[in-house]
Design a protein around this motif. Structure first.
Motif, PDB file in Angstrom:
ATOM      1  N   GLU A  10      28.686  46.340   8.936  1.00 33.30           N
ATOM      2  CA  GLU A  10      28.392  45.263   9.905  1.00 33.30           C
ATOM      3  C   GLU A  10      29.295  44.044   9.738  1.00 33.30           C
ATOM      4  O   GLU A  10      29.625  43.376  10.721  1.00 33.30           O
ATOM      5  N   VAL A  17      34.733  42.057  16.404  1.00 34.29           N
ATOM      6  CA  VAL A  17      34.284  41.541  17.694  1.00 34.29           C
ATOM      7  C   VAL A  17      34.919  40.180  17.959  1.00 34.29           C
ATOM      8  O   VAL A  17      35.318  39.876  19.082  1.00 34.29           O
ATOM      9  N   TYR A  18      35.050  39.356  16.918  1.00 35.83           N
ATOM     10  CA  TYR A  18      35.657  38.029  17.088  1.00 35.83           C
ATOM     11  C   TYR A  18      37.158  38.048  16.797  1.00 35.83           C
ATOM     12  O   TYR A  18      37.768  37.006  16.602  1.00 35.83           O
ATOM     13  N   LEU A 113      10.599  42.322  11.000  1.00 37.49           N
ATOM     14  CA  LEU A 113      10.570  41.006  11.639  1.00 37.49           C
ATOM     15  C   LEU A 113      11.945  40.358  11.792  1.00 37.49           C
ATOM     16  O   LEU A 113      12.095  39.400  12.535  1.00 37.49           O
ATOM     17  N   ARG A 114      12.959  40.880  11.098  1.00 36.05           N
ATOM     18  CA  ARG A 114      14.333  40.368  11.222  1.00 36.05           C
ATOM     19  C   ARG A 114      14.396  38.845  11.064  1.00 36.05           C
ATOM     20  O   ARG A 114      14.733  38.127  11.984  1.00 36.05           O
ATOM     21  N   ALA A 130      25.272  25.711  17.816  1.00 39.48           N
ATOM     22  CA  ALA A 130      25.869  25.730  19.161  1.00 39.48           C
ATOM     23  C   ALA A 130      26.181  27.156  19.607  1.00 39.48           C
ATOM     24  O   ALA A 130      26.190  27.463  20.792  1.00 39.48           O
ATOM     25  N   LEU A 131      26.443  28.051  18.654  1.00 42.43           N
ATOM     26  CA  LEU A 131      26.810  29.430  18.977  1.00 42.43           C
ATOM     27  C   LEU A 131      25.607  30.367  19.031  1.00 42.43           C
ATOM     28  O   LEU A 131      25.722  31.492  19.490  1.00 42.43           O
ATOM     29  N   PRO A 134      19.598  31.255  22.243  1.00 41.11           N
ATOM     30  CA  PRO A 134      18.306  30.555  22.292  1.00 41.11           C
ATOM     31  C   PRO A 134      17.180  31.515  21.894  1.00 41.11           C
ATOM     32  O   PRO A 134      17.229  32.692  22.256  1.00 41.11           O
ATOM     33  N   TRP A 135      16.205  31.020  21.189  1.00 42.94           N
ATOM     34  CA  TRP A 135      15.046  31.821  20.772  1.00 42.94           C
ATOM     35  C   TRP A 135      15.440  33.119  20.076  1.00 42.94           C
ATOM     36  O   TRP A 135      14.950  34.198  20.411  1.00 42.94           O
ATOM     37  N   ASN A 138      11.548  35.459  17.307  1.00 42.60           N
ATOM     38  CA  ASN A 138      10.377  35.362  18.172  1.00 42.60           C
ATOM     39  C   ASN A 138       9.184  34.712  17.466  1.00 42.60           C
ATOM     40  O   ASN A 138       9.211  34.452  16.270  1.00 42.60           O
ATOM     41  N   ALA A 139       8.145  34.430  18.265  1.00 41.95           N
ATOM     42  CA  ALA A 139       7.038  33.608  17.778  1.00 41.95           C
ATOM     43  C   ALA A 139       6.279  34.268  16.614  1.00 41.95           C
ATOM     44  O   ALA A 139       5.865  33.592  15.673  1.00 41.95           O
ATOM     45  N   LEU A 140       6.110  35.594  16.671  1.00 41.38           N
ATOM     46  CA  LEU A 140       5.384  36.281  15.599  1.00 41.38           C
ATOM     47  C   LEU A 140       6.169  36.199  14.297  1.00 41.38           C
ATOM     48  O   LEU A 140       5.606  35.948  13.230  1.00 41.38           O
ATOM     49  N   ALA A 141       7.490  36.412  14.388  1.00 43.21           N
ATOM     50  CA  ALA A 141       8.338  36.327  13.201  1.00 43.21           C
ATOM     51  C   ALA A 141       8.326  34.900  12.636  1.00 43.21           C
ATOM     52  O   ALA A 141       8.302  34.699  11.419  1.00 43.21           O
TER      53      ALA A 141
ATOM     54  N   VAL B  17      30.711  28.675  25.339  1.00 42.02           N
ATOM     55  CA  VAL B  17      30.915  29.237  24.003  1.00 42.02           C
ATOM     56  C   VAL B  17      32.036  30.278  24.039  1.00 42.02           C
ATOM     57  O   VAL B  17      32.854  30.354  23.130  1.00 42.02           O
ATOM     58  N   GLY B 112       6.504  34.746  23.693  1.00 39.51           N
ATOM     59  CA  GLY B 112       6.828  34.654  22.275  1.00 39.51           C
ATOM     60  C   GLY B 112       7.603  35.843  21.742  1.00 39.51           C
ATOM     61  O   GLY B 112       8.218  35.762  20.685  1.00 39.51           O
ATOM     62  N   LEU B 113       7.590  36.964  22.457  1.00 41.75           N
ATOM     63  CA  LEU B 113       8.227  38.173  21.923  1.00 41.75           C
ATOM     64  C   LEU B 113       9.705  38.307  22.280  1.00 41.75           C
ATOM     65  O   LEU B 113      10.409  39.106  21.681  1.00 41.75           O
ATOM     66  N   ARG B 114      10.202  37.500  23.250  1.00 40.61           N
ATOM     67  CA  ARG B 114      11.621  37.520  23.606  1.00 40.61           C
ATOM     68  C   ARG B 114      12.131  38.936  23.861  1.00 40.61           C
ATOM     69  O   ARG B 114      12.973  39.439  23.118  1.00 40.61           O
ATOM     70  N   LEU B 131      28.950  44.498  21.336  1.00 43.98           N
ATOM     71  CA  LEU B 131      28.920  43.059  21.063  1.00 43.98           C
ATOM     72  C   LEU B 131      27.555  42.586  20.571  1.00 43.98           C
ATOM     73  O   LEU B 131      27.423  41.466  20.096  1.00 43.98           O
ATOM     74  N   ASN B 138      12.858  42.686  17.230  1.00 44.99           N
ATOM     75  CA  ASN B 138      12.146  43.126  16.039  1.00 44.99           C
ATOM     76  C   ASN B 138      11.084  44.179  16.349  1.00 44.99           C
ATOM     77  O   ASN B 138      10.795  44.490  17.499  1.00 44.99           O
ATOM     78  N   ALA B 139      10.533  44.755  15.276  1.00 42.45           N
ATOM     79  CA  ALA B 139       9.670  45.928  15.418  1.00 42.45           C
ATOM     80  C   ALA B 139       8.400  45.629  16.209  1.00 42.45           C
ATOM     81  O   ALA B 139       7.949  46.452  17.006  1.00 42.45           O
ATOM     82  N   LEU B 140       7.817  44.451  16.018  1.00 45.05           N
ATOM     83  CA  LEU B 140       6.595  44.109  16.750  1.00 45.05           C
ATOM     84  C   LEU B 140       6.875  43.993  18.243  1.00 45.05           C
ATOM     85  O   LEU B 140       6.117  44.495  19.072  1.00 45.05           O
TER      86      LEU B 140
END
Lengths: 260, 260
Positions: A10, A17-18, A113-114, A130-131, A134-135, A138-141, B17, B112-114, B131, B138-140
């Motif tokens: 990875e 990629v960049y 949960l990453r 800046a890069l 957004p979000w 997630n909320a659970l994580a 960006v 919240g789960l995006r 990319l 995530n898993a959830l």
């Protein structure tokens, strides 16, 4: 970018990629070369995955000092599980080109949960913000992460016990014929089949016959199709894996004898 | 890149960006211009946010045909909640430069789960995959997404009822002095304060006094500091918001009279 290898594909994929120009350095060389190859960034995992190689805090400090124009980016995903890894707190204040990347998901057993975070000087964080998407989390994580950070010490696994168990597992594995098992200060380590058969074949065999999953390490730069990575599990599973490996290597070494 | 405005600042931020040269086109012009500005990509939301503007399937079809060298990227995040939006299925087969972006999180009330997905021709998907960040979802969220896709029709809210309720809400709001309320075929719509006070001030007022949150739309290109977006809620909340708005506009219009 310079990437210390063997390591996860990875890092290399992301740099491509960049459109970074890539240089590689063997992870064992990192602490010993006089001068790193020229480059804007050095990508290094401590402990390294899959080898378990550890760099001391002093080595990282010196690397940053001797390569002031290089961002030294250290992936510490497995650091909390490795008793030999020194805490890196404060190194960021001393060396402004030191960036550490942290993962909560490995240490606290919540890979699904990453979740992770970066420590770096303020302007690096601002540039990353800046890069960033957004979000991205997630909320659970976020909830889980906030809980983990509040109960950090209590939730931290006993890494000494984990690595002692891994050492016992390696001793067991050394009774398997046609197999090299590498030392590691971590709960994971490399192994290599000394047959013409590949880790990919072994993986399929172990899934089908034992329901056990190993990490084929053929796609790690610098390793061969015979390399794979193991992590310590519960004793019963370690034993089942040892049995499965024995069955595979004995069976396939006889196959080689037949055909050659 | 060409961006249809007013729209979320995120399209513009993301293009910057990646150092795209940017052109803007008013969302009302999109279906009517002979030729789009030159550009590799057109970013367009259908229905548009925050205006609720809808483009017909025919318009999108024509846009793709008349601009063969432009990727027409349509964000359909609110599409399932808008009865006027035609399904876009099959348009991808007809026009290879048509890309649609879908969100599950708005439609099914799981912000919240995006979670979302993209439909495009195979080589575009392959390029995106190369990319994309490993484990972006995530898993959830994956589990929830899989459940939603299996029970799609059952879980879909009644968008007709939602938009009828929004129309009633707008009628109520038209009793508020010093306020312009815009029509919209969606459950959300724009409004504008006809005072010197800003939507930011209104937002603070409504949070503090009513515990209600509005979307200040000042950061949408093409809108003013007096613009804000409302979404329909339960009748009791709609009424509370109408009351809060009345209190604000009456109070602040008298302030303006005092000072000017």
């Amino acid at each position: 970018s310079t990437i210390a290898y063997p390591s996860f594909a990875e890092y290399e994929d992301a740099c491509r990629v960049y459109q970074h120009a890539l240089t590689f350095i063997a992870v064992e060389e990192v602490g010993h070369t006089q001068q790193m190859p020229d480059g804007d960034a050095l990508w290094l995992a401590v402990p390294n995955n899959p080898t378990g190689t550890v760099q001391s805090r002093d080595t990282l400090d010196r690397l940053c000092r001797e390569n002031p124009h290089t961002e030294v980016i250290v992936d510490t995903a497995y650091g909390e599980l490795c008793p030999q890894c020194e805490p890196l707190t404060g190194l960021h204040e001393k060396q402004s080109n030191f960036i550490s990347v942290h993962s909560l998901t490995k240490t606290f057993g919540i890979p699904g949960l990453r979740l992770g975070y970066v420590i770096a000087r303020r302007d690096t964080i601002d540039a990353l913000r800046a890069l960033s998407v957004p979000w991205a989390v997630n909320a659970l994580a976020q909830e889980a992460g906030s809980y983990v950070m509040q109960h950090y010490r209590d939730l931290l696994p006993d890494s000494n016990a984990l690595c002692r168990e891994a050492a016992l597992f390696r001793e067991q594995l050394r009774t398997v014929p046609h197999l090299t098992v590498y030392d590691s200060p971590c709960h994971f380590f490399l192994a290599r089949l000394e047959t013409k058969h590949t880790a990919a074949e072994l993986k399929t065999f172990l899934i089908n016959r034992y329901g056990l999953l190993i990490r084929d390490a053929a796609n790690f730069r610098g390793l061969s199709p015979q390399h794979f990575r193991l992590s310590v599990q519960e004793p019963a599973l370690n034993e089942a894996l040892t049995d499965g490996l024995k069955e595979f290597t004995i069976h396939h070494s006889s196959l080689i004898t037949h055909h050659s």
